[in-house]
Enzyme design. Structure first.
Site, PDB file in Angstrom:
ATOM      1  N   PRO A 246       0.789  -1.236   0.000  1.00 49.58           N
ATOM      2  CA  PRO A 246       0.000   0.000   0.000  1.00 49.58           C
ATOM      3  C   PRO A 246       0.822   1.289   0.000  1.00 49.58           C
ATOM      4  O   PRO A 246       0.778   2.081   0.944  1.00 49.58           O
ATOM      5  CB  PRO A 246      -0.834  -0.128   1.278  1.00 49.58           C
ATOM      6  N   CYS A 247       1.555   1.523  -1.086  1.00 49.60           N
ATOM      7  CA  CYS A 247       2.315   2.767  -1.191  1.00 49.60           C
ATOM      8  C   CYS A 247       1.389   3.979  -1.240  1.00 49.60           C
ATOM      9  O   CYS A 247       1.813   5.107  -0.963  1.00 49.60           O
ATOM     10  CB  CYS A 247       3.238   2.734  -2.407  1.00 49.60           C
ATOM     11  N   HIS A 248       0.112   3.741  -1.566  1.00 49.78           N
ATOM     12  CA  HIS A 248      -0.858   4.851  -1.600  1.00 49.78           C
ATOM     13  C   HIS A 248      -1.139   5.411  -0.206  1.00 49.78           C
ATOM     14  O   HIS A 248      -1.691   6.507  -0.081  1.00 49.78           O
ATOM     15  CB  HIS A 248      -2.171   4.378  -2.236  1.00 49.78           C
TER      16      HIS A 248
END
Length: 280
Positions: A246-248
Site C-alpha cells: 500500500p504505497c498509496h
C-alpha cells in the site's frame, strides 16, 4: 468492464478530481454533480454505490485536515500498538497474511530467464489492472489505461522470462482484496526482485493498516534510516505491486497527498475509498 461501467468510472474519477481541487470551498452536491454533467440525484446514487458513502463524507476523508488528524492521532501506533493488538476482520493488517520473498540472483539472472510468469487482466474499483505471478507468488500488479502498454511494461521488467496469459489461483486470491472481505483470504505471497533495502521498505509499507496513513519520514525512522526519506520515496515510487503493497498510504507530512505512479487522482480515490470502508 462494460462500456457503461467505463463511463461511470471516468465520471467518478472526474468528480474526485473536482473534489480534490475544490474541497477547501466545500462545494455542494449540485456543484460536484454539475462538474460531471449529471443531475444531483443521479450523481449522489452513482457515487454512493461506488464509495459506500456520500460525496460530502468522501470529501471529508480526502481533505488535508483529515489526513493531518490521522497522522497526529495514529502515527505513533501505526506499526507498534496496532500490530500488537492483532487487528482482525476487515481492518486487519496487511502483513498478517501477506509475505514477501525476494528473488534469488538465479531467478532474476539475465532478465528473468529462469522465470515462468503467468499474467492476466482484471478489473478493480480503481480501473483495469494487470496481475502477474510466478510459482512462488505475485510478482507484479499495475493499474493501466492501455492493455498493450501494460503488458510491455511487465515484459520490460523480465525480458527473458517465459510468459503465459492464464489466470491462476495465486492471482485470484490476490484479487479478492478488492472485495474487502479479508477474512476469506488465504495467505498471499509476493515474489519480488529487489535489494535488501527495497524489500525492507516494501515490508514496512505492509504494516500500515487499511484506512490509516503514514509519511516518508515515518517510514525512514521505522527502518532506522532517518535521513533516507528521499531514497525511501524513490523505492516507494518503484513499488511493483500496486494496492497489495500500500504505497498509496504514504503521504507528505503536510497532509498533502503527494505523488503516485498511477496518478494522484487514483491515489486520492483509494485513500478515500479505504477510509469509507473503515469509517463509513
Amino acid at each position: 468492464m462494460s462500456e457503461q461501467d467505463h463511463i461511470n468510472y471516468n465520471r467518478i474519477a472526474e468528480a474526485i478530481d473536482y473534489i480534490k481541487v475544490n474541497f477547501k470551498e466545500q462545494p455542494s452536491l449540485n456543484d460536484i454533480a454539475e462538474s460531471v454533467h449529471l443531475s444531483p440525484y443521479h450523481f449522489q446514487r452513482l457515487f454512493t454505490d461506488w464509495a459506500g458513502v456520500s460525496p460530502k463524507k468522501f470529501m471529508q476523508y480526502i481533505s488535508i485536515e483529515y489526513a493531518k488528524q490521522l497522522l497526529k492521532d495514529k502515527q505513533a501506533t501505526l506499526f507498534d500498538t496496532a500490530h500488537q493488538t492483532g487487528l482482525s476482520g476487515t481492518s486487519r493488517l496487511h502483513d498478517l497474511f501477506i509475505n514477501i520473498e525476494g528473488m534469488t540472483p538465479g531467478e532474476f539472472k539475465n532478465g528473468g530467464e529462469n522465470l515462468s510468469i503467468s499474467y492476466s487482466f482484471a478489473e478493480s474499483p480503481f480501473g483495469n489492472i494487470i496481475v502477474a505471478s510466478t510459482q512462488k507468488g505475485i510478482c507484479h500488479i499495475e493499474f493501466f489505461d492501455n492493455k498493450d502498454h501494460a503488458l510491455k511494461k511487465l515484459k520490460d521488467r523480465f525480458p527473458n522470462a517465459n510468459y503465459n496469459q492464464v489466470v491462476d489461483t495465486t492471482q485470484q486470491n490476490a484479487l479478492f482484496i478488492f472485495q474487502h472481505d479479508w477474512s476469506k483470504l488465504n495467505q498471499i505471497k509476493l515474489h519480488l526482485n529487489g535489494t535488501p533495502f527495497q524489500l525492507k521498505v516494501w515490508e514496512t509499507l505492509l504494516k500500515i493498516p487499511m484506512g490509516n496513513l503514514s509519511t516518508y519520514g515515518s517510514i525512514a525512522k521505522k527502518i532506522d534510516k532517518p535521513k533516507a526519506s528521499r531514497a525511501i520515496g524513490t523505492v516507494i515510487g518503484n513499488n511493483p505491486v500496486a494496492f497489495l503493497i500500500p504505497c498509496h498510504r504514504v503521504i507528505q507530512s503536510t497532509g498533502n497527498i503527494g505523488g503516485y505512479m498511477w496518478g494522484n487522482t487514483r491515489k486520492t480515490a483509494i485513500i478515500g475509498w479505504e477510509a469509507s470502508k473503515i469509517n463509513g
